[in-house]
Design a protein around this motif. Sequence first.
Motif, mmCIF file in Angstrom:
data_model
loop_
_atom_site.group_PDB
_atom_site.id
_atom_site.type_symbol
_atom_site.label_atom_id
_atom_site.label_comp_id
_atom_site.label_asym_id
_atom_site.label_seq_id
_atom_site.Cartn_x
_atom_site.Cartn_y
_atom_site.Cartn_z
ATOM 1 N N ASP A 148 0.808 -1.139 -0.103
ATOM 2 C CA ASP A 148 0.183 -0.023 -0.004
ATOM 3 C C ASP A 148 0.904 1.192 0.107
ATOM 4 O O ASP A 148 0.444 2.156 -0.708
ATOM 5 N N ASP A 205 -5.445 -8.166 3.177
ATOM 6 C CA ASP A 205 -6.013 -6.905 2.561
ATOM 7 C C ASP A 205 -7.336 -7.613 1.576
ATOM 8 O O ASP A 205 -7.978 -7.096 1.014
ATOM 9 N N PRO A 248 -7.453 -1.930 -2.078
ATOM 10 C CA PRO A 248 -8.356 -2.482 -1.119
ATOM 11 C C PRO A 248 -8.735 -1.771 0.130
ATOM 12 O O PRO A 248 -10.027 -1.709 0.402
ATOM 13 N N HIS A 281 -0.302 -6.165 -5.530
ATOM 14 C CA HIS A 281 -1.266 -6.771 -4.876
ATOM 15 C C HIS A 281 -1.783 -7.917 -5.691
ATOM 16 O O HIS A 281 -3.040 -8.543 -5.769
ATOM 17 N N HIS A 327 0.060 -9.259 3.744
ATOM 18 C CA HIS A 327 -0.647 -8.092 3.036
ATOM 19 C C HIS A 327 -1.710 -8.697 2.205
ATOM 20 O O HIS A 327 -2.796 -8.189 2.399
#
Length: 142
Positions: free
Chosen positions: A35, A88, A112, A48, A84
């Motif tokens: 992020d 997430d 997200p 991601h 993560h």
Amino acid sequence: MILWFIGTSIATIWFVFHDKQFAYRLVVAGALAPDAIEIFLGHAGPLHSLVTMVAIMVVVMLVTYGRKKSRSEMLAVVIGMFLHLVFDGAFTNTKMFWWPISGLQFGDYSLPVFDRGLVNIPLEIIGALLILWTRRQIQEST
Ligand SMILES: [Zn+2]
């Protein structure tokens, strides 16, 4: 947004390994990295994607061949990045999660964390509690 990822990552590592020597700070760095980096893209990107994580893992294994200390340090960061994705809920967006297998285009998915909106508030509280819990577990294990 922050405490959620710190708490869930260190609690998971503690739960799985029960190792107070584990490089928790590096796990946290990895857990915050996707992020922290992609907020500058303005949308969710390669960090991601599970495919990217596996690729990074392979590169780390190759680059650190025969160097045990740097391997374990870099793996701690990669494990944090994997965690993560888990916490997430990145897997709920199939196209993003399987990029580039699902097609080279990213689409314009927001991170997200922004999609969750106010749900982030209870998650931050849970994260703070997990940090306290994990700290206590580590301190009490002598
Ligand atoms: Zn994220």
